[in-house]
Structure formats: structure tokens, C-alpha cells
Scaffold this motif. Structure first.
Motif, PDB file in Angstrom:
ATOM      1  N   PHE A  68      -0.954  12.744  -3.483  1.00 53.11           N
ATOM      2  CA  PHE A  68      -0.979  11.289  -3.311  1.00 53.11           C
ATOM      3  C   PHE A  68      -1.240  10.532  -4.610  1.00 53.11           C
ATOM      4  CE2 PHE A  68      -1.454  12.410   1.140  1.00 53.11           C
ATOM      5  CZ  PHE A  68      -0.736  11.404   1.773  1.00 53.11           C
ATOM      6  N   LYS A  69      -1.739  11.206  -5.624  1.00 51.93           N
ATOM      7  CA  LYS A  69      -2.040  10.517  -6.878  1.00 51.93           C
ATOM      8  C   LYS A  69      -0.834  10.416  -7.800  1.00 51.93           C
ATOM      9  CE  LYS A  69      -7.018  11.400  -7.068  1.00 51.93           C
ATOM     10  NZ  LYS A  69      -8.125  12.089  -7.772  1.00 51.93           N
ATOM     11  N   GLN A  70       0.217  11.146  -7.514  1.00 49.26           N
ATOM     12  CA  GLN A  70       1.408  11.085  -8.346  1.00 49.26           C
ATOM     13  C   GLN A  70       2.176   9.794  -8.073  1.00 49.26           C
ATOM     14  OE1 GLN A  70       3.425  14.744  -7.476  1.00 49.26           O
ATOM     15  NE2 GLN A  70       1.993  15.979  -8.662  1.00 49.26           N
ATOM     16  N   PRO A  71       2.841   9.240  -9.087  1.00 51.44           N
ATOM     17  CA  PRO A  71       3.509   7.939  -8.937  1.00 51.44           C
ATOM     18  C   PRO A  71       4.546   7.888  -7.821  1.00 51.44           C
ATOM     19  CG  PRO A  71       3.365   8.557 -11.254  1.00 51.44           C
ATOM     20  CD  PRO A  71       2.921   9.752 -10.473  1.00 51.44           C
ATOM     21  N   ASP A  72       5.254   9.006  -7.578  1.00 52.30           N
ATOM     22  CA  ASP A  72       6.308   8.967  -6.566  1.00 52.30           C
ATOM     23  C   ASP A  72       5.763   9.020  -5.149  1.00 52.30           C
ATOM     24  OD1 ASP A  72       5.440  11.575  -6.706  1.00 52.30           O
ATOM     25  OD2 ASP A  72       7.432  12.465  -6.489  1.00 52.30           O
ATOM     26  N   ALA A  73       4.444   9.074  -4.987  1.00 54.76           N
ATOM     27  CA  ALA A  73       3.857   9.112  -3.642  1.00 54.76           C
ATOM     28  C   ALA A  73       4.254   7.895  -2.827  1.00 54.76           C
ATOM     29  CB  ALA A  73       2.331   9.212  -3.738  1.00 54.76           C
ATOM     30  N   ILE A  74       4.381   6.743  -3.482  1.00 58.08           N
ATOM     31  CA  ILE A  74       4.740   5.537  -2.740  1.00 58.08           C
ATOM     32  C   ILE A  74       6.151   5.627  -2.185  1.00 58.08           C
ATOM     33  CG2 ILE A  74       5.652   4.224  -4.711  1.00 58.08           C
ATOM     34  CD1 ILE A  74       4.204   1.763  -3.440  1.00 58.08           C
ATOM     35  N   VAL A  75       7.015   6.400  -2.831  1.00 62.11           N
ATOM     36  CA  VAL A  75       8.393   6.545  -2.362  1.00 62.11           C
ATOM     37  C   VAL A  75       8.451   7.395  -1.103  1.00 62.11           C
ATOM     38  CG1 VAL A  75      10.681   7.463  -2.919  1.00 62.11           C
ATOM     39  CG2 VAL A  75       9.395   6.195  -4.648  1.00 62.11           C
ATOM     40  N   TRP A  76       7.921   8.631  -1.198  1.00 61.77           N
ATOM     41  CA  TRP A  76       8.030   9.517  -0.038  1.00 61.77           C
ATOM     42  C   TRP A  76       7.111   9.104   1.101  1.00 61.77           C
ATOM     43  CZ3 TRP A  76       3.528  11.756   1.346  1.00 61.77           C
ATOM     44  CH2 TRP A  76       2.575  12.081   0.366  1.00 61.77           C
ATOM     45  N   SER A  77       5.986   8.470   0.801  1.00 56.81           N
ATOM     46  CA  SER A  77       5.068   8.075   1.871  1.00 56.81           C
ATOM     47  C   SER A  77       5.629   6.905   2.677  1.00 56.81           C
ATOM     48  CB  SER A  77       3.687   7.730   1.303  1.00 56.81           C
ATOM     49  OG  SER A  77       3.758   6.636   0.400  1.00 56.81           O
ATOM     50  N   VAL A  78       6.188   5.905   2.003  1.00 59.62           N
ATOM     51  CA  VAL A  78       6.794   4.786   2.732  1.00 59.62           C
ATOM     52  C   VAL A  78       7.996   5.268   3.536  1.00 59.62           C
ATOM     53  CG1 VAL A  78       8.025   2.591   2.476  1.00 59.62           C
ATOM     54  CG2 VAL A  78       5.971   3.019   1.127  1.00 59.62           C
ATOM     55  N   PHE A  79       8.813   6.111   2.914  1.00 56.65           N
ATOM     56  CA  PHE A  79       9.964   6.671   3.633  1.00 56.65           C
ATOM     57  C   PHE A  79       9.502   7.430   4.875  1.00 56.65           C
ATOM     58  CE2 PHE A  79      13.033   9.894   4.715  1.00 56.65           C
ATOM     59  CZ  PHE A  79      14.264   9.272   4.543  1.00 56.65           C
ATOM     60  N   GLY A  80       8.537   8.326   4.693  1.00 53.44           N
ATOM     61  CA  GLY A  80       8.088   9.157   5.802  1.00 53.44           C
ATOM     62  C   GLY A  80       7.408   8.376   6.902  1.00 53.44           C
ATOM     63  N   LEU A  81       6.536   7.447   6.537  1.00 51.74           N
ATOM     64  CA  LEU A  81       5.817   6.664   7.547  1.00 51.74           C
ATOM     65  C   LEU A  81       6.761   5.774   8.342  1.00 51.74           C
ATOM     66  CD1 LEU A  81       2.586   5.656   5.584  1.00 51.74           C
ATOM     67  CD2 LEU A  81       2.750   7.221   7.536  1.00 51.74           C
ATOM     68  N   TYR A  82       7.700   5.149   7.661  1.00 49.87           N
ATOM     69  CA  TYR A  82       8.645   4.276   8.355  1.00 49.87           C
ATOM     70  C   TYR A  82       9.536   5.099   9.288  1.00 49.87           C
ATOM     71  CZ  TYR A  82      11.945   0.423   9.049  1.00 49.87           C
ATOM     72  OH  TYR A  82      12.736  -0.560   9.604  1.00 49.87           O
ATOM     73  N   PHE A  83      10.008   6.231   8.797  1.00 51.12           N
ATOM     74  CA  PHE A  83      10.859   7.104   9.611  1.00 51.12           C
ATOM     75  C   PHE A  83      10.104   7.569  10.854  1.00 51.12           C
ATOM     76  CE2 PHE A  83      13.084  10.876  10.913  1.00 51.12           C
ATOM     77  CZ  PHE A  83      14.416  10.656  10.559  1.00 51.12           C
ATOM     78  N   LEU A  84       8.883   8.031  10.678  1.00 50.87           N
ATOM     79  CA  LEU A  84       8.096   8.512  11.802  1.00 50.87           C
ATOM     80  C   LEU A  84       7.722   7.389  12.767  1.00 50.87           C
ATOM     81  CD1 LEU A  84       5.741  11.096  10.057  1.00 50.87           C
ATOM     82  CD2 LEU A  84       7.622  11.571  11.634  1.00 50.87           C
ATOM     83  N   MET A  85       7.513   6.189  12.244  1.00 46.51           N
ATOM     84  CA  MET A  85       7.201   5.058  13.103  1.00 46.51           C
ATOM     85  C   MET A  85       8.326   4.823  14.107  1.00 46.51           C
ATOM     86  SD  MET A  85       6.361   1.097  12.040  1.00 46.51           S
ATOM     87  CE  MET A  85       7.983   0.837  11.311  1.00 46.51           C
ATOM     88  N   TYR A  86       9.572   4.880  13.629  1.00 48.30           N
ATOM     89  CA  TYR A  86      10.688   4.662  14.535  1.00 48.30           C
ATOM     90  C   TYR A  86      10.928   5.859  15.457  1.00 48.30           C
ATOM     91  CZ  TYR A  86      12.173   0.013  13.474  1.00 48.30           C
ATOM     92  OH  TYR A  86      12.217  -1.354  13.402  1.00 48.30           O
ATOM     93  N   CYS A  87      10.540   7.041  15.024  1.00 43.01           N
ATOM     94  CA  CYS A  87      10.579   8.190  15.934  1.00 43.01           C
ATOM     95  C   CYS A  87       9.600   7.965  17.085  1.00 43.01           C
ATOM     96  CB  CYS A  87      10.228   9.474  15.184  1.00 43.01           C
ATOM     97  SG  CYS A  87      11.483  10.014  14.000  1.00 43.01           S
TER      98      CYS A  87
END
Length: 516
Positions: free
Chosen positions: A262-281
Motif C-alpha cells: 500500500f505504500k508504493q505509488p501505484d497503490a492508488i491505481v490498483w486499489s481504486v480499480f479493485g474497490l470500484y470493480f468489487l463494489m459493482y460486483c
């Protein structure tokens, strides 16, 4: 990596490619795109009309001005927005240190649903641009700008309020207090606007709860795994394959160290993608009904399409140096089996049909083959780009006019002749395609058209026309006061049928009743 001139040229060219493609597709993905255009125009007659959750005030405020130029201008504006989003995918990948950010540009530009919907009137496209802008500004540590962009995203699409809350906590943790409170800018604007109009001091909360309650069970939930199964239909086989590879690499590199992940800069990319995807699931989960289902609408997932493109670029970039390759081989092999068993069917842009379509499997296998072939990084990303071009060529097809829309077009033509001969009658109807093909909003009539209800029918003067259609007029799950056509046919002494339209495929019909 492209220089600024090359990036600008690629973006401009992409916008014109989208615009040229729009002329080959005279149909509609959904009729909402016509309704949204009417709503954009309607703003100038009734500004408060765009305040609803469906109308999405943040979306309409951006598009109200282009809408004055007509549907062609709005279409071109959409193309520019879609192309700029590809540019932002490039910028995000570049900011994260990618040596091949151009692949992120290509990976978004050629996604099948993005290509087919990028020029159309849907809020998902402009939301994807603003979300990408917010993430890019976040990575540049431009906290105030990132907060305002994220705030406007929620002004367009209310499902982003939980994300706004999480981002508030992140900004507060980093002691970026000004930016944290700026997140409330546009939701506060919407709330105050609604409070002034309705007199409700809890307007925004009540509006969100009301909207969720109204549409929560109005559309069938497609199942928790719906978007997983339809992911190739949305993003294309190459991007899905590479996203899975990227996530596998991330998890392996972290080695169980969640903090590092979570401390790496790209965390915001995969976390937003994953959370949004799972929200719609979760929204489509049939076992536990949570939130609005949306009927499994595929376009909702376009909001995070740029983030998938960025992850795809890094998967290719990291490939040659990543070890162990056997892990990736097992994961890709598993994905290929899943694709072959469950994702090789034709679709109707909502769900799969029974007809087999092996293109997703073939494209997945070609992607695996390209990754496994020992190529230099530049050769590999060019080969993957070529596969994305091939994927677009074999999967993207122009959407043609449906039987229902063609019938509505004929209905509008009939009404023009009727009005010319008899003058403008009081109108009662529900179908927005009628207004679209007529070239008028509800506000451009001498007497504003009303919906078909028992109260309106009884109060209507003689000579009024009731245009009852089989799609929207009787929707008791959305409007308890809606009427069946038998309401009119059972009263021949009060109403007469003066015209009917039936679609060529016999799936839609409209009856025009005149009050005697």
C-alpha cells in the motif's frame, strides 16, 4: 516514450478516429444517451431539471454549452474527452515511472466497449477523465487539485462518495487539511442547491437514499460474478490478461508485506480499480441485496478503464525481469481455462447469449504467446499493441439502429405531419426517443407534455394525444401510477386509436390514443 508533440498528435488523431467511427454507428447502446442529450438541452429551459441522480448535475453542467450546438457537436466533444482520457492514462503511467507509457494510451484507446461508447452521451467517459486527472494530480502531490477533481467526480456519480470518504482519511493522515476539506466542495454545492429548491435541510442524504431505494430492486441483479465473466467484453482480452498478470506480480513482489503493497505509488491505481470493480460486483450480488443493481450494465465499469490500461502497461514492462515465470504461467493457464469455459459466448452488451464465440479465447492465447516469446521490451510492447489493434478489429462492431428506435423515428415523423395538419395537441407520453427524433425537449412545446397517469388522463382536454408504448408506459416497479394500454381500449367512448407503430422485429409497439 512519446514527446509532447507526438502525444498531442496521437490524442488528436484518436479523437478524429472516434468521431469518424461514430458515423458508422447509427444505433444506440442504450436509449439513455438520447435522453441525456435532451437533458443537456433542457438545462437551458429548467436548470433545476439536472439536479437528480439520473441527470447527474456535474455531468450536465459540463455538457450544457456543447449541447447548444446540437448532437454532432456533443458527439465530437465526447470524442475529445475519450481521447484526452487516453492521454491521462499515458500521463499516469509516465508519472509512475513507466518506460512504455504509450502502451497505456493504446490499451485504453482500443478497449472494445470504450471504443464503442467513447463518442456517446454517457457520464462514465467524462468521469473516467476526471478520475484519471485526480489520480495524476495525487501522484504529483498537487493535493488541492486532486481533491477538487475527486470532489467533482462525486458530483457526477454518487457511488464515489465512499471513495471520497476514504480519500479524506488519507489526506487527513498526511495532514493535508485544506485538500481534505476541499473534497466537500461540489457535494456541498449540490446539497445547497437542492436545499434551496426543495427546502429539505438534509437534501443530499435523502436524495441518495431515495434514489437507491427506487432503483434498488427495479432491475434484475446479474450475480456477483457477472462483471468478472463480462470483463473481456468490457476491456478486451489483452487488457484482462495483462491486468491479471500485473496483480499477480504485485502480490508476489509484496511477499506478504501488506504495508509495502500500500505504500508504493501505484497503490492508488490498483486499489481504486479493485474497490470500484468489487463494489459493482456486490451491487449485483443476488444472495445479498446491497445497493442499486443497475441491471448488470457494462458501461458502469468504463469509469476505471484507464486504470486497467495503466496496469496492463506495467505488466508488459515488468515481464522480462519478473521471476518466477512459472507462477505467471500457472496463473495465465488458469485464466485461459476460465475464458474457454465461461467467457466464450456472444453477448448483447448485458449478458452472454447461448451462441459460442471463441475470439476471447484465441486473443487470450495470442497474448500469452507474445508474453512467453523472448522479446526485448520495445518489441514486446509493440507486439502487444498489435494484438490490441487486432482485438479491436475483430471485436468492435458498430451498433446499428434497433427495431424499437426505428419505430420511434417513424412515430416522430407521423407526429410532425399530424401537428402540421391539426396543430399542437396536449401530449402525454414516456418515451424519450420520441422527443429525440422530433428534435425537441419537453420544454419546447406550447403545453409541456406530461406522463401518462390516471389523474392526467382524466384532466386532459378533448383532442389530447396519449402515446402509449410497450417499453416505458407501464413500469409499475418504477412508477406505481403507470397504466396499461387496456385503460384506454376499455373506454372506447372516451378514447380512440388513431395510429400505431410496431417494430419490424415485433418486440416493440406504440399506440396513439386521442381523447374524444
Amino acid at each position: 516514450m512519446w514527446n509532447k508533440q507526438q502525444l498531442l498528435t496521437a490524442t488528436t488523431l484518436l479523437a478524429f478516429i472516434y468521431f469518424a467511427y461514430s458515423f458508422t454507428a447509427n444505433g444506440f447502446y442504450q436509449q439513455d444517451e438520447a435522453a441525456h442529450f435532451l437533458s443537456m438541452r433542457g438545462f437551458w429551459f429548467s436548470p433545476n431539471s439536472i439536479l437528480s441522480n439520473w441527470a447527474k448535475p456535474g455531468y450536465k453542467l459540463i455538457y450544457a454549452l456543447p449541447a447548444l450546438g446540437g448532437s454532432g457537436v456533443v458527439t465530437f466533444f465526447n470524442c475529445v474527452v475519450a481521447a484526452l482520457t487516453a492521454l491521462m492514462a499515458y500521463r499516469i503511467a509516465e508519472k509512475l515511472g513507466s518506460k512504455i507509457p504509450a502502451l497505456a494510451f493504446v490499451a485504453l484507446a482500443l478497449q472494445p466497449l470504450w471504443f464503442n461508447l467513447g463518442f456517446r452521451n454517457y457520464s462514465e467517459i467524462i468521469t473516467a477523465l476526471l478520475l484519471s486527472l485526480a489520480i495524476w494530480l495525487h501522484l504529483k502531490e498537487k493535493w488541492a487539485g486532486a481533491a477538487l477533481a475527486a470532489s467533482y467526480v462525486a458530483f457526477i456519480r454518487q457511488e464515489f462518495y465512499p471513495f471520497i470518504g476514504l480519500y479524506f482519511l488519507l489526506l487527513a493522515y498526511r495532514r493535508q487539511w485544506v485538500a481534505a476539506f476541499l473534497l466537500g466542495t461540489f457535494p456541498l454545492l449540490q446539497h445547497v442547491w437542492g436545499w434551496i429548491i426543495t427546502g429539505d435541510p438534509l437534501y443530499l442524504l435523502n436524495q441518495i437514499l431515495k434514489s437507491s431505494g427506487e432503483i434498488g430492486g427495479a432491475f434484475p441483479r446479474k450475480g456477483f460474478n457477472h462483471y468478472f465473466l463480462m470483463s473481456i467484453t468490457i476491456y478486451g482480452a489483452p487488457v484482462v490478461l495483462l491486468t491479471v498478470v500485473y496483480l499477480t506480480m504485485k502480490i508476489k513482489k509484496a511477499g506478504g508485506n501488506i504495508d509495502q503493497l500500500f505504500k508504493q505509488p501505484d497503490a492508488i491505481v490498483w486499489s481504486v480499480f479493485g474497490l470500484y470493480f468489487l463494489m459493482y460486483c456486490i451491487f449485483n450480488w443476488q444472495a445479498v441485496e446491497i445497493g442499486p443493481s443497475g441491471g448488470g450494465n457494462l458501461r458502469y465499469l468504463l469509469v476505471i478503464a484507464p486504470l486497467g490500461a495503466v496496469m496492463a502497461a506495467f505488466a508488459v514492462e515488468w515481464w522480462n525481469d519478473f521471476q518466477p515465470k512459472n507462477l505467471l504461467l500457472y496463473v495465465m493457464g488458469g485464466l485461459a481455462i476460465v475464458v474457454a469455459l465461461f467467457m466464450t459466448y456472444e453477448h448483447n452488451y448485458v449478458v452472454f447469449t447461448d451462441e459460442r464465440d471463441w475470439r476471447p479465447f484465441v486473443l487470450t492465447m495470442l497474448g500469452i504467446l507474445i508474453l512467453l516469446i523472448p522479446l526485448k521490451q520495445e518489441q514486446k510492447w509493440l507486439a502487444i499493441s498489435g494484438l490490441m489493434v487486432l482485438s479491436a478489429l475483430v471485436t468492435v462492431r458498430p451498433i446499428k439502429l434497433s427495431g424499437e428506435d426505428a419505430a420511434c423515428q417513424r412515430l416522430a415523423e407521423w407526429y410532425k405531419n399530424y401537428e402540421q395538419a391539426n396543430g399542437e395537441p396536449p401530449l402525454y407520453l414516456h418515451h424519450d426517443m420520441f422527443y429525440y427524433y422530433l428534435g425537441r425537449t419537453r420544454y419546447e412545446f406550447k403545453t409541456r407534455p406530461q406522463f401518462i397517469t390516471d389523474a392526467n388522463a382524466k384532466a386532459a382536454p378533448k383532442g389530447s394525444l396519449f402515446i402509449w408504448d410497450s417499453h416505458y408506459s407501464y413500469r409499475p416497479e418504477l412508477r406505481k401510477e403507470s397504466l396499461t394500454y387496456e385503460y384506454f381500449t376499455s373506454k372506447p367512448e372516451q378514447y380512440e386509436v388513431i395510429h400505431e407503430v410496431i417494430s419490424d422485429d415485433q418486440t416493440f409497439g406504440a399506440l396513439v390514443f386521442r381523447k374524444k
